[in-house]
Scaffold this motif. Structure first.
Motif, short mmCIF file in Angstrom:
data_model
loop_
_atom_site.label_atom_id
_atom_site.label_comp_id
_atom_site.label_asym_id
_atom_site.label_seq_id
_atom_site.Cartn_x
_atom_site.Cartn_y
_atom_site.Cartn_z
N ARG A 144 7.69 -3.68 -5.34
CA ARG A 144 6.49 -4.52 -5.31
C ARG A 144 5.33 -3.85 -6.06
NH1 ARG A 144 6.82 -8.84 -2.47
NH2 ARG A 144 4.59 -9.09 -2.12
N LEU A 145 5.41 -2.57 -6.31
CA LEU A 145 4.38 -1.87 -7.07
C LEU A 145 4.55 -2.06 -8.57
CD1 LEU A 145 1.99 0.16 -7.19
CD2 LEU A 145 3.68 1.99 -7.02
N SER A 146 5.75 -2.34 -9.01
CA SER A 146 6.07 -2.41 -10.45
C SER A 146 5.16 -3.34 -11.24
CB SER A 146 7.52 -2.83 -10.64
OG SER A 146 8.37 -1.89 -10.06
N PRO A 147 4.81 -4.56 -10.78
CA PRO A 147 3.96 -5.43 -11.60
C PRO A 147 2.53 -4.88 -11.79
CG PRO A 147 5.09 -6.72 -9.93
CD PRO A 147 5.35 -5.29 -9.63
N ALA A 148 2.10 -3.98 -10.95
CA ALA A 148 0.74 -3.43 -11.07
C ALA A 148 0.64 -2.38 -12.16
CB ALA A 148 0.31 -2.84 -9.73
N ILE A 149 1.76 -1.94 -12.68
CA ILE A 149 1.76 -0.88 -13.69
C ILE A 149 2.27 -1.46 -15.00
CG2 ILE A 149 2.73 1.37 -14.29
CD1 ILE A 149 3.14 1.79 -11.26
N GLU A 150 1.46 -1.33 -16.02
CA GLU A 150 1.89 -1.85 -17.33
C GLU A 150 3.11 -1.06 -17.79
OE1 GLU A 150 0.06 -2.69 -21.71
OE2 GLU A 150 -1.26 -2.71 -19.97
N GLY A 151 4.14 -1.77 -18.16
CA GLY A 151 5.38 -1.12 -18.58
C GLY A 151 6.30 -0.83 -17.41
N ALA A 165 -0.89 5.98 -4.81
CA ALA A 165 -1.92 7.01 -4.62
C ALA A 165 -1.79 8.09 -5.69
CB ALA A 165 -1.80 7.61 -3.23
N GLU A 166 -0.57 8.46 -5.99
CA GLU A 166 -0.33 9.51 -6.99
C GLU A 166 -0.72 9.05 -8.39
OE1 GLU A 166 3.77 11.13 -8.33
OE2 GLU A 166 3.23 12.17 -6.47
N LEU A 167 -0.50 7.77 -8.70
CA LEU A 167 -0.81 7.24 -10.03
C LEU A 167 -2.26 6.74 -10.14
CD1 LEU A 167 2.52 5.32 -10.67
CD2 LEU A 167 1.83 7.51 -11.65
N GLY A 168 -3.02 6.83 -9.05
CA GLY A 168 -4.42 6.42 -9.08
C GLY A 168 -4.64 4.92 -9.06
N ILE A 169 -3.73 4.19 -8.48
CA ILE A 169 -3.86 2.73 -8.39
C ILE A 169 -4.50 2.41 -7.04
CG2 ILE A 169 -2.62 0.53 -8.34
CD1 ILE A 169 -0.47 1.94 -10.06
N ASP A 170 -5.70 1.82 -7.10
CA ASP A 170 -6.43 1.53 -5.86
C ASP A 170 -5.90 0.30 -5.14
OD1 ASP A 170 -8.12 3.69 -6.19
OD2 ASP A 170 -9.52 2.54 -7.42
N TRP A 171 -5.62 -0.74 -5.90
CA TRP A 171 -5.14 -1.97 -5.30
C TRP A 171 -3.91 -2.42 -6.05
CZ3 TRP A 171 -3.85 -6.88 -6.66
CH2 TRP A 171 -3.69 -7.77 -5.62
N TRP A 172 -2.92 -2.85 -5.34
CA TRP A 172 -1.72 -3.34 -5.98
C TRP A 172 -1.07 -4.38 -5.08
CZ3 TRP A 172 2.98 -2.84 -3.57
CH2 TRP A 172 3.03 -1.94 -2.51
N GLY A 173 -0.30 -5.18 -5.68
CA GLY A 173 0.45 -6.19 -4.95
C GLY A 173 1.29 -6.95 -5.95
#
Length: 192
Positions: free
Chosen positions: A54-61, A142-150
């Protein structure tokens, strides 16, 4: 003078037969189909290190295994391993039960035990998906610095897991029905 009578030897019990599980072609095909369904995610992780969560769409690539430290990597590996193996186990147990039912062995304690175990496997899937994978997602975010994701807004975690919860309830009810049917069958056999 010893006047005690010797105790009679107890009647020998017949050896308890093993409740063997025969694996049919249908069982093997069902597990193979489930494995083929899981393979794209496994291959993507093995070939280019892409994690589907579920975190994958929040990260480009996408979310890549190499971008994470050993903590989230381990958590993802455990979550995916437990998730996949519990699904395969549930598929095998259910198809094995249905194979016996086709052979007119419906109301047996063995089938009830298998369905209970399949329900437990679905529960383990639920825990791995929501618990372990959710923790891994939060740790990685948290490690990648993503504050909000979904997820991209298409589903919620509960709607995604509703089929698993429904299957868990249905398997539990069916196991109870089979156990009760087996007991009734024994009672009827004693009357006839």
């Amino acid at each position: 003078m010893n006047t005690s009578t010797p105790t009679p030897n107890p009647e020998p019990r017949p050896p308890k037969g093993r409740d063997r599980t025969d694996i049919s072609r249908f069982d093997a095909v069902a597990v193979a189909i489930a494995l083929v369904w899981l393979l794209p995610e496994i291959i993507a992780l093995a070939t280019d290190g892409t994690i589907s969560s579920r975190l994958s769409p929040a990260i480009e690539g996408g979310l890549h295994f190499a971008d994470l430290s050993s903590g989230p990597q381990t958590m993802f590996a455990v979550a995916l391993g437990v998730k996949f193996s519990s699904l395969l186990c549930a598929v095998f147990l259910m198809t094995n039960t249905f194979t016996d039912m086709v052979k007119e062995q419906v109301f047996t304690e063995k089938n009830a035990r298998r369905l209970n175990a399949a329900g437990i496997s679905i529960g383990v899937f639920f825990i791995a998906r929501m618990g372990l994978e959710g923790l891994a997602n939060n740790w990685a975010a948290a490690e990648l610095g993503i504050d909000w994701w979904g997820d991209a807004g298409t589903t919620t975690p509960l709607s995604e897991l509703a089929p698993a919860l429904l299957l868990l309830c249905v398997l539990g009810a069916l196991a109870t029905i089979l156990r009760r049917g087996a007991k009734l069958e024994e009672d009827v056999d004693g009357l006839v």
